[in-house]
Design an enzyme around this catalytic site. Structure first.
Site, PDB file in Angstrom:
ATOM      1  N   CYS A  11       0.875  -1.174   0.000  1.00  0.00           N
ATOM      2  CA  CYS A  11       0.000   0.000   0.000  1.00  0.00           C
ATOM      3  C   CYS A  11       0.911   1.222   0.000  1.00  0.00           C
ATOM      4  CB  CYS A  11      -1.003  -0.006   1.151  1.00  0.00           C
ATOM      5  SG  CYS A  11      -0.327   0.186   2.778  1.00  0.00           S
ATOM      6  N   CYS A  82      -4.753  -1.030  -1.928  1.00  0.00           N
ATOM      7  CA  CYS A  82      -5.508   0.193  -2.181  1.00  0.00           C
ATOM      8  C   CYS A  82      -5.404   0.520  -3.663  1.00  0.00           C
ATOM      9  CB  CYS A  82      -5.000   1.354  -1.325  1.00  0.00           C
ATOM     10  SG  CYS A  82      -3.302   1.845  -1.640  1.00  0.00           S
ATOM     11  N   CYS A  89       1.703  -0.121  -9.362  1.00  0.00           N
ATOM     12  CA  CYS A  89       2.243  -1.471  -9.231  1.00  0.00           C
ATOM     13  C   CYS A  89       3.407  -1.764 -10.168  1.00  0.00           C
ATOM     14  CB  CYS A  89       1.139  -2.504  -9.427  1.00  0.00           C
ATOM     15  SG  CYS A  89       1.435  -3.992  -8.488  1.00  0.00           S
TER      16      CYS A  89
END
Length: 140
Positions: A11, A82, A89
C-alpha cells in the site's frame, strides 16, 4: 513443499493495511512467507500494532519499508491493498501474480473502530486467499 509461498502486500504508506496483512498472513498459515512495503513508506501507525495485539497477533518486527527494498526479489504473489498502490504497481518487484484488493485507509478514517474493521476485513480476505491458494497443494 520445501519453499514457502512468498507474498508481498503493498500500500502507499506501509503504515496500516499492508502491515495488518503481513502480520495476519504470518499468523494464519506457516506455508506462506509474508512481507509488506509501500511506495511512500511513512512508519507503522501505533494503532496498527494495537489492533493486532488486541486479537493476539504478533506484531513484533513490523516496520515500514519501501518497495525498493525488495528489488530483485521474486514473489509468488504481490497483493495491493488500495487503488493508488494498484496503479503504481509497475514499481513492484518481480511477481508471479499481482492481485488488487481495495480496503479503506483506517489512518484517515474518523471511525474509532476503523482499525478493527479493516483488520477483520483483511483477515477474512486472507483466510479465503489461503484456502484457494493452498487447495491444490492438498490435492497433490
Amino acid at each position: 513443499m520445501n519453499q514457502p509461498i512468498k507474498v508481498l502486500f503493498v500500500c502507499v504508506a506501509n503504515s496500516a493495511r499492508s502491515q495488518l496483512a503481513e502480520a495476519l498472513l504470518r499468523a494464519t498459515d506457516v506455508r506462506f512467507a509474508a512481507f509488506s512495503a509501500g511506495s511512500q513508506p511513512s512508519g507503522v501507525d501505533p494503532r496498527t500494532i494495537a489492533a493486532l495485539e488486541n486479537v493476539d497477533v504478533d506484531a513484533s518486527g513490523l516496520r515500514s519499508k519501501s518497495v525498493d527494498e525488495f528489488k530483485g526479489e521474486r514473489f509468488d504473489y504481490v497483493i495491493t491493498l488500495c487503488h493508488k498502490s494498484a496503479q503504481e504497481c509497475q514499481s513492484v518487484p518481480d511477481a508471479g501474480e499481482v492481485i488488487a484488493w481495495d480496503f479503506p485507509d483506517p489512518v484517515t478514517s474518523n471511525d474509532p473502530g476503523a482499525f478493527r474493521h479493516v483488520l477483520q476485513d483483511i483477515h477474512e480476505r486472507i483466510k479465503l486467499f489461503v484456502l484457494v491458494k493452498t487447495k491444490h497443494l492438498e490435492d497433490v
